[in-house]
Design an enzyme around this catalytic site. Sequence first.
Site, short mmCIF file in Angstrom:
data_model
loop_
_atom_site.label_atom_id
_atom_site.label_comp_id
_atom_site.label_asym_id
_atom_site.label_seq_id
_atom_site.Cartn_x
_atom_site.Cartn_y
_atom_site.Cartn_z
N ARG A 88 11.58 -53.17 7.87
CA ARG A 88 12.95 -54.25 8.17
C ARG A 88 13.21 -54.15 9.93
O ARG A 88 12.32 -54.07 10.84
CB ARG A 88 14.32 -52.74 7.82
CG ARG A 88 14.10 -51.62 8.91
CD ARG A 88 15.69 -51.07 8.54
NE ARG A 88 15.44 -49.66 9.41
CZ ARG A 88 14.90 -48.45 9.49
NH1 ARG A 88 14.10 -47.98 8.98
NH2 ARG A 88 14.71 -48.01 10.26
N LYS A 96 5.22 -41.33 3.24
CA LYS A 96 4.62 -40.89 4.34
C LYS A 96 2.76 -40.44 4.13
O LYS A 96 2.23 -40.99 4.69
CB LYS A 96 5.35 -39.41 4.26
CG LYS A 96 6.91 -40.33 4.89
CD LYS A 96 7.21 -41.18 5.97
CE LYS A 96 8.74 -41.89 5.22
NZ LYS A 96 8.35 -43.56 5.52
#
Length: 507
Positions: free
Chosen positions: A292, A116
Amino acid sequence: MFSKVLIANRGEIALRIVRACSELGVRSVAVYSDADARAPHVREANEAVHIGGSAASESYLRGDAIIDVARRTGAQAIHPGYGFLAEREWFARAVVDAGLVFVGPPASAIAAMGSKTAARTLALSAGVPVVPGTAEPLGDAGEAAAIAARFGYPVLLKAAAGGGGKGMRLVHEESELSAALESARRESRNAFGDDAVYVEKYIEGPRHVEIQVLGDSHGNMLHLGERECSIQRRHQKMIEEAPSIAVSPQLRESMGATAVRAARSAGYMNAGTCEFLLDRDGSFYFLEMNTRLQVEHPVTELVTGIDIVQWQLRIAAGEPLPFIQNQLSPNGHAIECRITSEDAFNNFLPSTGRVTYLRLPGGPGVRWDGGIGIGSEIGLHYDPMLAKLIVWAPTREAAISRMHRALLELTVEGVETSRDFHLRVMEDEEFRRGEIDIQWLERRIVSLTSVAPPPEGVRAAAIAAVLLADRNRDERRIPPGHAPGHAGGDAWLLAARRGGLRDGCPP
Ligand code: MV4
């Protein structure tokens, strides 16, 4: 195009990918665990290979075994779906090293977006707005206090390796900071084996809006607009829609261009999603990128007319995208409800059992992406999401009405589901006005789930009636599509309705 693709997943998403393959004339290879030997994704694929025990670690997470199956069956590509191996950098790399195609982004893009703090740094350098905060992990509590004072309280501590809210702590004032830092570190170490924590200014009452992007191997990158995903509970999304009523065409253009910039900065390709917080004043902040196919992709498919899974396969096979950005404005409104095996009226307790009866909704604008059938055994090995019910209609109001109607048509017996919870949400005035943010569900959950279920006797009689009607149908052994209507079932449902049950459906 490939002639054969292996699907490294299970349940509704495996079936969704089987369908895309089928429509493209591609043969599909399913893999399955002990528990899934008779699962729908196994029955519907052209081939199926057993890969191990019921625990995911013994089957769907065994990357090497799955790559081996692809080699043995002659599949040229592997589609990972979502979850399991979909965002494991090592798997994407191993697939390519085995001479196969990974239907997804390059391993390097998965890595770039996996951390992150690294994703924040990447976003910043690409001119993508992120929430004010640090890009570097925090040192001691003293340093944290100095930084927090600079941004002003409340602040949010986040795990650098994080995601899904793990290792996240809200801090209202300096006196809480050092204890919060310790517990964020502990949780992060346990969850990710990494105790690096950074700090952001806390954004109060935002919406969660995400942008779908699609990039090909020829340098074309487009966005397919936004999804509104604010209706979630404990970081599990429950309901998603497209478009978001909070996003104007101008904001869509701006957020979309931003998402494309973020994706390009990571060398992205194939389908991906940039998550944003959308503040009440219309400012938006990049949170992270999901590398994804996402659970909620169908709402985007329904408003854009683009089959995202088919395009994932076409892109992986080297086809260029034939669209241009200004052809891609959303048409109408789509809503998705995640049908989970959870008892919403008992604190969302996971429910297990065998599906003994299943009546699926249909009619105009209704889509069922499911992974269960009558006889499916619902255990605790996998995610509780059984299926997604998705509707499309010309307006949001009509879509809510249509979703309500479709939920009424849905009956699942043998296991508790989230169906009745979704009915309550569709009936909620605030939801209908679109007055939602990421805290909405927590605020409303008590009132949404406090509606007393009908008396047990009425409920039992209705269930018995439905089961009896179903058994009658089975004994007549009329092949599907040749049954003369639904007379037996209707009569029983009518009786149940006269017995005082809401719309005749067992609660
Ligand atoms: C935030 C936030 C408010 N302010 N960051 C939650 C999971 C992780 N992906 C980021 N999350 C949040 N980050 C700042 N600076 C609120 C959340 C958040 C949230 C975000 C999206 C969807 C649901 C959420 C539920 C609670 C908190």
